[in-house]
Design an enzyme around this catalytic site. Sequence first.
Site, PDB file in Angstrom:
ATOM      1  N   SER A 222       2.379  -2.456   4.255  1.00 21.02           N
ATOM      2  CA  SER A 222       2.333  -1.045   3.977  1.00 21.02           C
ATOM      3  C   SER A 222       3.944  -0.443   3.375  1.00 21.02           C
ATOM      4  O   SER A 222       4.727  -1.232   3.696  1.00 21.02           O
ATOM      5  CB  SER A 222       2.317  -0.252   5.370  1.00 21.02           C
ATOM      6  OG  SER A 222       3.463  -0.347   6.081  1.00 21.02           O
ATOM      7  N   ASP A 223       3.852   0.440   2.731  1.00 28.26           N
ATOM      8  CA  ASP A 223       5.253   1.130   2.482  1.00 28.26           C
ATOM      9  C   ASP A 223       5.720   1.445   3.744  1.00 28.26           C
ATOM     10  O   ASP A 223       5.127   1.530   4.787  1.00 28.26           O
ATOM     11  CB  ASP A 223       5.037   2.225   1.219  1.00 28.26           C
ATOM     12  CG  ASP A 223       6.268   2.616   0.457  1.00 28.26           C
ATOM     13  OD1 ASP A 223       7.312   2.101   0.932  1.00 28.26           O
ATOM     14  OD2 ASP A 223       6.229   3.255  -0.307  1.00 28.26           O
ATOM     15  N   TRP A 224       7.146   1.686   3.511  1.00 21.52           N
ATOM     16  CA  TRP A 224       7.807   1.901   4.828  1.00 21.52           C
ATOM     17  C   TRP A 224       7.737   3.162   5.504  1.00 21.52           C
ATOM     18  O   TRP A 224       7.750   4.322   4.688  1.00 21.52           O
ATOM     19  CB  TRP A 224       9.332   1.675   4.704  1.00 21.52           C
ATOM     20  CG  TRP A 224       9.808   0.189   4.947  1.00 21.52           C
ATOM     21  CD1 TRP A 224      11.102   0.136   5.561  1.00 21.52           C
ATOM     22  CD2 TRP A 224       9.458  -0.825   4.602  1.00 21.52           C
ATOM     23  NE1 TRP A 224      11.014  -1.339   5.819  1.00 21.52           N
ATOM     24  CE2 TRP A 224      10.302  -1.889   4.808  1.00 21.52           C
ATOM     25  CE3 TRP A 224       8.306  -1.194   3.573  1.00 21.52           C
ATOM     26  CZ2 TRP A 224      10.241  -3.139   4.742  1.00 21.52           C
ATOM     27  CZ3 TRP A 224       8.030  -2.592   3.297  1.00 21.52           C
ATOM     28  CH2 TRP A 224       8.991  -3.469   4.001  1.00 21.52           C
TER      29      TRP A 224
ATOM     30  N   ALA B 246       0.741  -1.299  -0.164  1.00 22.52           N
ATOM     31  CA  ALA B 246       0.041  -0.055   0.120  1.00 22.52           C
ATOM     32  C   ALA B 246       0.800   1.190  -0.050  1.00 22.52           C
ATOM     33  O   ALA B 246       1.876   1.259   0.785  1.00 22.52           O
ATOM     34  CB  ALA B 246      -0.908   0.035   1.085  1.00 22.52           C
TER      35      ALA B 246
END
Length: 760
Positions: free
Chosen positions: A229-231, A196
Amino acid sequence: MHDIAETAGRLTLQERAALTSGATLWSTKPVARVGVPAIRFSDGPHGVRRQPVDGDYLGAGHSAPATCFPPAVALGASWDPALLRRVGAALGQEARALDVQVLLGPGINIKRSPLCGRNFEYLSEDPHVAGVLGAALIDGIQSQGVGASLKHFAVNNQETDRLRVSADVDERTLREIYLAGFEYAVKTARPWTVMAAYNRVNGVYATQHEWLLTTVLRDEWGFDGVVVSDWAAVDDRVAALRAGLDLEMPTSGGATDAELVAATVDQTLKPAALDASVRRLLTLIQRATRDPGAVEFDAPAHHRLAREVAGQCAILLKNDDATLPLHPGGSIAVIGELARTPRYQGAGSSQIVPTQLDEPLAELRALAGTELPFAPGYRLDTREHAPELEDEARTLAAAAEASVVFLGLPDADESEGFDRSHLNLPANQLALLRAVASTGTRVVVVLSNGGVVTTSGWQRHADAILEGFLLGQAGGGALADIIFGVVNPSGRLAETIPVRLPDTPAYLNFPGELGHVRYGEGVFVGYRHYDAVDGPVGYAFGHGLSYTTFDYSDLTVDLTGRDESLAVTVTARVTNTGSRPGREIVQVYVSAPSPVVRRPVRELRAFDKVVLEPGRGVVVRFKLGWRDFAYFHPGRSRWTVEAVSADIQVGASSRDIRLTGTVRLPVTEPRLRITPDSVFADWLSTPAGEAVLRREMLPPPGMGHAPFLTPGSRRTMGSVPLRRMARFPGAYLDPGKLDRLAAEVNAANGAAGSPDAAVS
């Protein structure tokens, strides 16, 4: 861990919550008590960036050596799913060898604007190219028992304010352009994870967007993997998990785990939502660790593969008077600092430490068998002119029959984290080009850049232009192969090169303002825009030259079935009419005009790469389905095909159509369902509706004629909803009877049971 349900049942609430966030920057949390191991992620997507456990986020220069394959900007230009599967398999092997269980890639976001700083990580401006090639990479990676992470979901098309900006985009544009590639890759390649994105979509963070993560991704497309999630992309951990996000990365130090526990205890988060994420994570962990055997990768073999791949990615944009290929024994000068200090990958989180690096200058000298003269011509750390360097290059070029001039964008000009502000090459490089061209030498320009650059202001100084983009660690050798004719170039543009920045579709809406970016161009992205307005382009989508020529002939278009079962089989013969073996990218576009919505002039729906010896031909075959002719109807919220005549166009680019056929689409049109809020023209569009209105709109005796049923009134009042028209003096309509009248018309039209076709 054998039985996922049994393992999940043994976890405490605290352990379940902890499992849904990272333990470190790159790994998940183990639960040793019940035998759940940790798994490790690594940045991709064109190499395995395996960092030490305590590495930083970017970690440039501090990761284990791995093969740096061509980044997506170049891979997209190959138009070759089979080639990308081989790259994916090699990436999977290296990931296993480096003890990585999930590789973060591929990235398939659309190149909405050529200014996006991360365009080097994305494949195309077209969702079909991006989806097909992205799926091929996923297939290859996962064939080695390593998970892929399809990213960045969704509408992640800029770096400016990327962690907060709201991409404001209508559903039709979302479905047709920005989600279509993801849909194809999810349905065909089944990635183990989807990442995401950072940004908001219509005001809601992608990481907590229930419509995206659950309604579309899971319920409609059938995705059964993990959403990560993206970081540092999670804003509200509880809202994110509730929306369908399974794993927050990286670690939050336990703070957001405690939020999940508290929300579950106080029932603001249903335990079932947490349990579903836990089961999906346990499935991923089991899948990723079921074969713990160590593997090694053959670094020299992968370097050879990287060179082969790069050779099929570079694009010959221009080749006047057959300037290329050069003869190795000719009088050749090599000019430009990028020839000995190559740019081979983008900057940011995807930077790979290569196992080896080919310098173009050294590779050209190796193939030429002689010490070709070289002049740097410019410095990469400044845009300022260096007259002494220009003079040296001019002198060298004057003594050469041909000069190979390496130009491009320095690292500082484009990177993850910021967007570009222009599309120009550095001024000192353009000054060098003018100086070299003034000597009369034949000029071959070789470009190195992650995002497109305009050529219109300087291409007159070049006899040939070879667009290399970023070609990975073996790109230097691949460029030498093409320049000396060892390899016939076959790359094709997966994005349009504009004449000027103001010509680009998103120019007035990129990168937005005040926290919002409006996707005002709608579905008219890239070539869809340029072809719709018949505007000039530098080089068209799909364009690319070869050292041979190809002829197209014998088009056939056969249609079977109807409605959602319709199928169109397209065949054409492609013949190599030149003197060299070569590869051609055959492109199939569909033009299906609509009376309801504005559609692009043509849209790519299929492609194939064929390899042909001189004088040989082959029949290529494509099968198009109902969806290939559909658009997303914003009112009905469904894919729609209309009974129109559609053109099937076969060609070598969106501006080089060689063959055209036409089919009449056998589609059962939805019956029009009338409501009191339907406009006057729709009521009059069927015999039943006109009969009802002629009966009801009669004036009382002695009150004259029915003024709204005259031809003039039909035109001027056609867009007025009947409920409002009933209020006009002279309409002679009883507002209280409109529902009954609509039911009468719908019954006569057979539309009473078709609410999706309502017109209001």
